[in-house]
Design a protein around this motif. Structure first.
Motif, PDB file in Angstrom:
ATOM      1  N   GLY A 172       0.809  -1.209   0.000  1.00  0.00           N
ATOM      2  CA  GLY A 172       0.000   0.000   0.000  1.00  0.00           C
ATOM      3  C   GLY A 172       0.842   1.258   0.000  1.00  0.00           C
ATOM      4  N   ALA A 173       1.941   1.251   0.777  1.00  0.00           N
ATOM      5  CA  ALA A 173       2.833   2.411   0.809  1.00  0.00           C
ATOM      6  C   ALA A 173       3.482   2.641  -0.553  1.00  0.00           C
ATOM      7  N   PHE A 174       3.857   1.543  -1.224  1.00  0.00           N
ATOM      8  CA  PHE A 174       4.446   1.664  -2.567  1.00  0.00           C
ATOM      9  C   PHE A 174       3.444   2.268  -3.550  1.00  0.00           C
ATOM     10  N   LEU A 175       2.214   1.797  -3.497  1.00  0.00           N
ATOM     11  CA  LEU A 175       1.187   2.336  -4.391  1.00  0.00           C
ATOM     12  C   LEU A 175       0.915   3.803  -4.083  1.00  0.00           C
ATOM     13  N   ALA A 176       0.873   4.139  -2.793  1.00  0.00           N
ATOM     14  CA  ALA A 176       0.544   5.511  -2.410  1.00  0.00           C
ATOM     15  C   ALA A 176       1.647   6.488  -2.793  1.00  0.00           C
ATOM     16  N   PHE A 177       2.918   6.099  -2.582  1.00  0.00           N
ATOM     17  CA  PHE A 177       4.025   7.026  -2.821  1.00  0.00           C
ATOM     18  C   PHE A 177       4.588   6.906  -4.241  1.00  0.00           C
ATOM     19  N   ALA A 178       4.974   5.695  -4.652  1.00  0.00           N
ATOM     20  CA  ALA A 178       5.625   5.514  -5.957  1.00  0.00           C
ATOM     21  C   ALA A 178       4.631   5.676  -7.108  1.00  0.00           C
ATOM     22  N   VAL A 179       3.507   4.963  -7.046  1.00  0.00           N
ATOM     23  CA  VAL A 179       2.514   5.071  -8.116  1.00  0.00           C
ATOM     24  C   VAL A 179       1.871   6.457  -8.083  1.00  0.00           C
ATOM     25  N   GLY A 180       1.731   7.033  -6.877  1.00  0.00           N
ATOM     26  CA  GLY A 180       1.239   8.399  -6.787  1.00  0.00           C
ATOM     27  C   GLY A 180       2.161   9.383  -7.493  1.00  0.00           C
ATOM     28  N   PHE A 181       3.457   9.112  -7.448  1.00  0.00           N
ATOM     29  CA  PHE A 181       4.422   9.947  -8.171  1.00  0.00           C
ATOM     30  C   PHE A 181       4.227   9.816  -9.679  1.00  0.00           C
ATOM     31  N   VAL A 182       3.946   8.604 -10.148  1.00  0.00           N
ATOM     32  CA  VAL A 182       3.669   8.396 -11.575  1.00  0.00           C
ATOM     33  C   VAL A 182       2.417   9.175 -11.992  1.00  0.00           C
ATOM     34  N   TYR A 183       1.419   9.173 -11.121  1.00  0.00           N
ATOM     35  CA  TYR A 183       0.193   9.936 -11.407  1.00  0.00           C
ATOM     36  C   TYR A 183       0.518  11.427 -11.559  1.00  0.00           C
ATOM     37  N   MET A 184       1.367  11.953 -10.686  1.00  0.00           N
ATOM     38  CA  MET A 184       1.760  13.351 -10.780  1.00  0.00           C
ATOM     39  C   MET A 184       2.467  13.644 -12.099  1.00  0.00           C
ATOM     40  N   ILE A 185       3.337  12.728 -12.526  1.00  0.00           N
ATOM     41  CA  ILE A 185       4.065  12.919 -13.780  1.00  0.00           C
ATOM     42  C   ILE A 185       3.105  12.929 -14.964  1.00  0.00           C
ATOM     43  N   LEU A 186       2.182  11.972 -14.987  1.00  0.00           N
ATOM     44  CA  LEU A 186       1.235  11.877 -16.103  1.00  0.00           C
ATOM     45  C   LEU A 186       0.358  13.126 -16.184  1.00  0.00           C
ATOM     46  N   GLN A 187      -0.114  13.611 -15.057  1.00  0.00           N
ATOM     47  CA  GLN A 187      -0.932  14.814 -15.072  1.00  0.00           C
ATOM     48  C   GLN A 187      -0.128  16.032 -15.513  1.00  0.00           C
ATOM     49  N   THR A 188       1.143  16.073 -15.152  1.00  0.00           N
ATOM     50  CA  THR A 188       1.994  17.175 -15.585  1.00  0.00           C
ATOM     51  C   THR A 188       2.214  17.131 -17.096  1.00  0.00           C
ATOM     52  N   ILE A 189       2.440  15.929 -17.624  1.00  0.00           N
ATOM     53  CA  ILE A 189       2.605  15.781 -19.080  1.00  0.00           C
ATOM     54  C   ILE A 189       1.343  16.207 -19.809  1.00  0.00           C
TER      55      ILE A 189
END
Length: 248
Positions: A124-141
Motif C-alpha cells: 500500500g505504501a508503494f502504491l501511495a508514494f511511488a505510483v502516486g508519483f507516476v500519477y503526478m508525472i502523467l498529469q503534468t505531461i
C-alpha cells in the motif's frame, strides 16, 4: 454552459488528510503508543484504538481523492475526446488508472497495519508514494501537452508548479529510500520498538529526516491535487449540440 462545482474538493482534501493524521497522532501520543515528535505516519495508526480511527479516516480520504481523480479524468476527456491527438486520451486513461491504484494503496495502508500484515502494508505504501508519483508525472505531461486546447486554469504558473513538484517529489523519494535504509540498519536500540524511538537514540536524526520526508511528499501530492482547483472553478463553454426531433 458546463459549470464544474467540484473545485472545493481539493481544498477539503488538503485540509482533511493532515487533520486526520493530527487526530491519530494525538490519540497515539495520549495513549503513550508513540513518542512525541515526528513518528512514522503508519506508527500512529498501528495499535488500538488509533488504528481503527486511522483506517476509517484514510478510507474517507481515499473516497474524496477518488472523486477528485475521476472528475479530473472526465474534465480532460471532455476536452480531448474529439481531438485528433489520440495519445492524450491514452495518457488520460493511464493517469486515471494510476490514480485509482494510488488511492487503493492509501486504503491498504490504513487497513493493514505494519505490525499485522507488513507485506500488504508495504504494498500500500508503494502504491501511495511511488505510483502516486507516476500519477503526478502523467498529469503534468497532460497539462504541458494540452496548452493548445487553452483549457481555462491551465496557466503557465500551474504547469511550472506541477513540474517543480514532480522534481521535488523525485528527490524526496530518493532521499526517503536512503534514509529508510540507514534507519532500518541502525535500529532504535536494544530492547526498544521503533514506535518508541526517542531523540536520545544515536540514529534518531536519520529517523527524523525520514519521517519529515514522508510528510513533505504527502503535502506535495496534496498541493498537486489542489492545483486542479484553478481549473475546476472556471466555467467551460459547452459545445453546441443540434437536437433532432424524431418524426412520428
Amino acid at each position: 454552459m458546463l459549470e464544474t462545482r467540484h473545485h472545493w474538493l481539493p481544498i477539503i482534501l488538503t485540509v482533511y488528510l493532515p487533520l486526520s493524521f493530527v487526530i491519530t497522532y494525538s490519540i497515539a501520543v495520549g495513549n503513550k503508543h508513540v513518542e512525541p515528535g515526528f513518528p512514522y505516519i503508519s506508527d500512529t495508526g498501528t495499535r488500538s484504538p488509533e488504528s481503527c480511527v486511522f483506517g476509517q479516516l484514510l478510507n474517507i480520504g481515499a473516497v474524496l481523492a477518488g472523486i477528485i481523480i475521476y472528475t479530473r479524468y472526465r474534465q480532460s476527456l471532455y476536452h480531448f475526446e474529439n481531438s485528433a491527438r489520440k495519445y492524450l486520451l491514452h495518457l488520460n486513461t493511464a493517469a486515471f488508472i494510476t490514480g485509482l491504484l494510488t488511492i487503493f494503496g492509501v486504503s491498504l495502508v490504513g487497513n493493514f497495519q505494519e505490525t499485522n500484515i507488513l507485506v500488504v502494508h508495504l504494498l500500500g505504501a508503494f502504491l501511495a508514494f511511488a505510483v502516486g508519483f507516476v500519477y503526478m508525472i502523467l498529469q503534468t505531461i497532460i497539462s504541458c501537452k494540452s496548452v493548445s486546447f487553452k483549457i481555462p486554469g491551465n496557466s503557465l504558473f500551474i504547469r511550472r508548479l506541477r513540474i517543480a513538484l514532480c522534481v521535488a517529489d523525485l528527490v524526496l523519494l530518493i532521499l526517503l529510500g536512503i534514509a529508510a535504509s540507514v534507519a532500518k540498519s541502525k535500529g532504535p536500540g536494544a530492547g526498544k520498538s521503533k514506535q518508541h524511538w526517542s531523540s536520545d537514540e544515536p540514529v534518531s536524526l536519520h529517523y527524523f529526516r525520514l519521517t519529515k520526508k514522508m510528510y513533505t511528499i504527502l503535502e506535495g501530492f496534496l498541493i498537486r491535487l489542489n492545483a486542479a482547483n484553478y481549473e475546476w472553478e472556471i466555467r467551460v463553454e459547452r459545445k453546441n449540440v443540434k437536437q433532432v426531433k424524431c418524426k412520428k
